[in-house]
Design a protein around this motif. Structure first.
Motif, mmCIF file in Angstrom:
data_model
loop_
_atom_site.group_PDB
_atom_site.id
_atom_site.type_symbol
_atom_site.label_atom_id
_atom_site.label_comp_id
_atom_site.label_asym_id
_atom_site.label_seq_id
_atom_site.Cartn_x
_atom_site.Cartn_y
_atom_site.Cartn_z
ATOM 1 N N ALA A 117 67.761 63.691 28.233
ATOM 2 C CA ALA A 117 66.659 63.345 27.341
ATOM 3 C C ALA A 117 67.248 62.702 26.107
ATOM 4 O O ALA A 117 68.368 63.012 25.712
ATOM 5 C CB ALA A 117 65.898 64.610 26.932
ATOM 6 N N ARG A 130 63.136 67.479 23.155
ATOM 7 C CA ARG A 130 64.405 68.151 23.414
ATOM 8 C C ARG A 130 64.592 69.318 22.451
ATOM 9 O O ARG A 130 65.006 70.404 22.856
ATOM 10 C CB ARG A 130 65.550 67.148 23.270
ATOM 11 C CG ARG A 130 66.848 67.672 23.800
ATOM 12 C CD ARG A 130 67.928 66.629 23.705
ATOM 13 N NE ARG A 130 68.496 66.571 22.360
ATOM 14 C CZ ARG A 130 69.492 65.734 22.034
ATOM 15 N NH1 ARG A 130 69.960 64.882 22.935
ATOM 16 N NH2 ARG A 130 69.967 65.734 20.824
ATOM 17 N N SER A 186 63.079 63.163 29.884
ATOM 18 C CA SER A 186 62.796 61.860 29.263
ATOM 19 C C SER A 186 61.393 61.371 29.576
ATOM 20 O O SER A 186 60.847 60.541 28.849
ATOM 21 C CB SER A 186 63.842 60.846 29.693
ATOM 22 O OG SER A 186 64.006 60.868 31.088
#
Lengths: 589, 379
Positions: free
Chosen positions: A41, A47, A176
């Motif tokens: 990510a 995150r 992501s």
């Protein structure tokens, strides 16, 4: 496919974020047992939120330490605590970050740039749960049972966490694709029904089979999945595994490791399996009939298959870019070079910047002892009677200088277009392999960029490995236009990268110098030629040593002009074979 | 990690009383020395419980029968139990007799090989049984800890110049294991090779000048994807084995099953395999006793020479290793004499890393050795 679905146990597919939270919970329950997580990510709130969730699940007081990128061995593994040693007059050990993280997690930012040496040290510590310190005159083992959280900010398939580590971590989590909105109002995941109790043996069979169907070669995959299943059961307070544990483990652990799509064909004997009895979670011991075992096997594969991340799916089904072999990290060699190599004298300096040379340090301190003893024996700093302690001060420190030959990376830029006929390509491949054979004797590296069609492509990242080189070269296609400008740009970028990481790049361009594809990808000889000369000028500014080998049947002007523009040595080799070419390059570099 | 096990013991040296650091760094300065011993209670994954990987196990056993074969290099896929096998072997080796208190574990039965300390000792040497040392060389080890260096504490506290033995001293008469050998610093590799070849560690640093015996079996493991080893280094290893992940389903299931059983009940699992481990230990002891008397017939010697000739291996080291390993294999199997069959079975491990590499030849060296064995030995 229908028969396949009929026989499957009902599998809930929670949202990606719910899965991520579940992973955080599992990791927190036994960080060391399951190795940890590769967290792909970008830096951002999603995150951070995940990391916060992980910290919340970890038992309070357990460490969660961030490891800076270029960490030195004395901080990572531990070593001599110099100030304390000098103060105490006997060796005092300094605990490294790994031992300090015992019982918790080590967070590694930018893990895709982790250098191989550090990755190997982390892997060795993960394996044993102990960190062995054999440094600076100290030898000790300290417990270091931690989980690794590798923050992978890589883009594309080329930038990846070193396999030596990702192999050992149970979870490969990709955040992501998760939007901030999905995260904010995520409902707490509801309890899943457990399903029937599974015999451990059946679970093992199902997981190993699923791993095989997904093309997971290493046995660490199914082993980690099994551990995760056990862990999920114990989180629920159960001793026995349930079907749901096994399916969840396959989804979370095996799915992201897939290298191939499982065959969708059902096993032949399951056609007459009763399809209308999904096992219930009421704890009744399910009889071990073959059909049920099959049901579990199929569900495990299906769950894992459903969890293959989208980008991987594109790769596996052939829609995405060509997968390239994962490479070991290649950054950061320069920093390490200062601490290794052959000793070449000493100089005053901070021991944290290099390796302390004790003798020279003591020698530097020796003449001052009288004076310092006298100063030290003043009433506020009494010294025990009769002790003849040597007083060493910061200015006495001497560190060893090391000299290490920087390694040369020979970068080949090969014109693989139609105009440079195919046999030239074969010769170039041969020359690369011959040079590589030389290179591993000299500890040098070789890289290969090919340009053809509309753009340039990195075929072989700088490597010393014959195995990888052969694989990269085998798949090198030929034909198409000559995008010379793109080729020179690509090679310049690579050469600068090599220089940044402490190596010495040498560029070898094999071309006839006749460009016909401009930098934009548009055909047109005039524009392409101008672009190529412009790129050559930019290349010259990098001051990288280069050789241009003219591969045209008769040496021609365009190639010579290009060589001049690049500041490269011009070498016409109209009939060179691989051997002659590598000999010429060796003598020229 | 799983194959290596998170719960296993590190290595025997960690709990050995001869741990030289125990004297150097007192409990106050090192922190938690008691923890060094705590992990010794979890047993190692038994050697006999390893599924498959016959070639690797054979090579390790041969090195245990005859330590002079010159080390074992294990190259191959990740997660194939390379480290597990080496640690398992360490756990089952029969213990040996050594001079009590000697940091180099000198053999009292061989006065010629005694270290300077034992030789200078006036009082008669007392001996004790100790486990065969298996020393781990961790990545990141500094040169001073590997070869030995000035004793820091005595230098700092008393201004004395004393030698503190390093890992090479501890590995004397045992095994030195290097995981990821291809990631080791070049200058350390050179140093290890030199010591392994001569059996003597020469320290010339920090005003010290010391020589001490350092005869050990070098066991290296690594992955060719991480980078090749230099040919000079390859040649120094007596045996090279390639390990691959098993591909057939029953074997794979078996591996996972045993590992799972071990992780859930290490003690019970090891007890179940104790008889098998014991049998291997007995066989090893018998093989060592048989080895000196084992005769290599001229026909086998000649066949070995022809095999090396056919493969074009450089130098005599290949031939020598082939003979020694074939003899050790025969001894292990309790054979009366060394036959062509022994030769054929050990040839791939003994020769595959000595072939002159032709980078354009796609066929692996294993296949080339197999071909040569077939041509030369199937008379």
């Amino acid at each position: 496919m229908t028969a396949y679905q009929d026989n499957r146990l009902p599998v809930a597919t929670p949202s990606a974020w719910a899965d991520a939270l579940r992973v955080a919970r599992l990791v927190a329950a036994d960080p060391h047992g399951i190795g940890g997580v590769v967290l792909r990510a970008g830096a951002g709130p999603v995150r951070d939120r995940w990391l916060a969730a992980l910290r919340a699940h970890l038992p309070s007081g357990s460490p969660m330490r961030r490891m800076p990128g270029g960490i030195a061995d004395d901080r990572l593994i531990g070593g001599l605590d110099l100030p304390a040693t000098l103060a105490a007059g006997r060796p005092v050990a300094q605990t490294g970050l790994l031992a300090e993280s015992d019982g918790g997690c080590v967070v590694v930012p930018m893990a895709e740039r982790l250098e191989p040496g550090i990755a190997a040290r982390l892997a060795a510590t993960l394996d044993t749960g102990w960190v062995r310190v054999e440094r600076d005159g100290l030898g000790q083992s300290l417990p270091a049972r931690f989980g690794l959280i590798l923050l992978d900010e890589g883009i594309g398939a080329d930038e990846r966490v070193p396999t030596v580590l990702s192999e050992r971590l149970a979870f490969h989590l990709d955040l992501s694709a998760i939007a901030w909105g999905d995260v904010q109002d995520a409902p707490t995941p509801e309890e899943q029904p457990n399903g029937a109790a599974t015999q451990t043996d059946a679970a093992i069979t199902a997981l190993v089979q699923a791993a095989e169907a997904l093309g997971i070669g290493s046995l660490r995959g199914p082993l980690l999945a099994l551990r995760v299943a056990h862990l999920a059961a114990s989180l629920d307070g159960r001793d026995a595994l349930s079907d749901a544990d096994t399916i969840e483990a396959a989804r979370l652990v095996l799915g992201p490791r897939a290298t191939q799509m499982p065959a969708t064909e059902p096993a032949p004997e399951e056609g007459d399996a009763p399809s209308d009895q999904p096992p219930q979670g009421e704890g009744d011991p399910a009889p071990e009939t073959p059909s049920e075992a099959n049901a579990l096997d199929d569900s495990v594969v299906a769950a894992a298959r459903a969890a293959i991340p989208p980008h991987l799916l594109a790769l596996l089904t052939g829609d995405g870019p060509r997968p390239t072999a994962p490479k070991a990290g290649k950054a950061g060699a320069a920093a390490a070079a200062k601490r290794s190599g052959r000793p070449a004298g000493t100089r005053p300096g901070d021991p944290r910047q290099g390796r302390l040379n004790l003798i020279e340090t003591l020698r530097a301190a020796a003449p001052w002892q009288r004076i310092r003893q006298r100063q030290a024996s003043s009433p506020e700093m009494p010294i025990a009677g009769g002790s003849r302690r040597i007083i060493v001060r910061a200015e006495d420190f001497r560190i060893t200088r090391f000299s290490q030959r920087t390694e040369t990376t020979t970068i080949f830029a090969v014109d693989a277009s139609g105009s440079a006929a195919l046999e030239r390509l074969a010769e170039a491949k041969g020359a690369v392999e011959l040079l590589l054979a030389q290179a591993y004797i000299r500890r040098d590296k070789v890289a290969l960029v090919a340009f053809r069609g509309r753009s340039a492509e990195l075929i072989l990242a700088p490597t010393r490995s014959l195995v990888r080189a052969r694989r990269g070269l085998a798949g090198l296609p030929g034909g198409g236009g000559t995008p010379l400008a793109s080729g020179i740009d690509a090679v310049a970028a690579l050469a600068l990268g090599v220089r940044r990481s402490g190596g010495t790049p040498v560029v070898v361009v094999l071309t006839d110098g006749r460009a016909n594809i401009a930098r934009s990808g548009e055909p047109g000889r005039a524009r392409a030629g101008a672009d190529a000369l412009q790129s050559a000028g930019a290349f010259r500014a990098t001051n990288v040593r280069a050789i241009l080998i003219d591969t045209a049947p008769r040496p021609q002007d365009p190639a010579r002009r290009l060589a001049d523009a690049m500041g490269a040595r011009y070498l016409p080799l109209p009939y060179a074979d691989a051997g002659a070419m590598s000999a010429a390059i060796r003598s020229a570099t | 990690m799983l194959l290596n096990g998170s719960t296993r013991t590190l290595s025997r040296d960690a709990r050995s009383d001869l741990h030289p650091q125990a004297e150097v760094a007192g409990p106050q300065s090192v922190g938690q020395p008691s923890s060094r011993f705590a992990h010794a209670t979890t047993p190692t994954f038994p050697f006999s419980a390893i599924v498959g990987q016959d070639e690797m196990r054979q090579a390790l056993l041969i090195a245990a029968v005859d330590p002079t074969v010159g080390g074992v290099l294990v190259f191959g896929d990740r997660g194939t139990g390379k480290s597990t096998a080496i640690r398992g072997l360490a756990a089952l080796l029969p213990s040996m007799l050594a001079v009590a208190g000697c940091p180099y574990s000198c053999d009292p039965g061989r006065p010629a090989d005694l270290c300077h300390r034992c030789r200078e000792q006036v009082a008669p040497l007392t001996s004790q049984k100790i486990p065969v040392p298996v020393v781990d060389l961790p990545l990141g080890a500094t040169e001073d800890r590997v070869v030995g260096a000035l004793d820091l504490e005595r230098a700092l506290a008393h201004g004395e110049k004393a030698f503190e033995p390093g890992l090479l001293a501890r590995a004397n008469r045992g095994f030195l294991y290097i995981d990821e050998v291809n990631l080791l610093d070049d200058h350390l590799v050179d140093l290890l090779l030199d010591v392994a070849a001569s059996g003597v560690n020469t320290v010339e640093r920090e005003g010290l000048s010391i020589r001490h015996p350092a005869r050990f079996v070098l066991v290296g493991s690594g992955n060719p994807e991480e980078g090749e080893l230099r040919p000079q280094l390859l040649d120094r290893f007596g045996l090279a084995v390639e390990v691959t992940t098993p591909t057939d389903l029953p074997t794979r299931i078996d591996v996972v099953r045993r590992r799972d059983a071990y992780e859930r009940d290490p003690a019970g699992f090891c007890e179940a395999y104790a008889p098998a481990d014991h049998a291997i230990r007995e066989t090893l002891t018998a093989a060592r006793a048989r080895l000196p008397g084992l005769h290599v017939p001229d026909a086998t010697l000649e066949a070995g020479a022809r095999l090396c000739l056919a493969l074009g291996t450089d130098g005599l080291r290949g031939e020598l290793t082939l003979m020694r390993t074939a003899r050790a294999l025969a001894a292990y199997e309790g054979a009366e004499t060394v036959t062509l069959d022994h030769l054929a079975r050990i040839a791939p491990s003994a020769l595959r890393h000595r072939l002159r590499r032709n980078p354009l030849d796609e066929s692996g060296s294993t296949a080339r050795v197999a071909r040569a064995v077939e041509e030369v030995l199937s008379l």
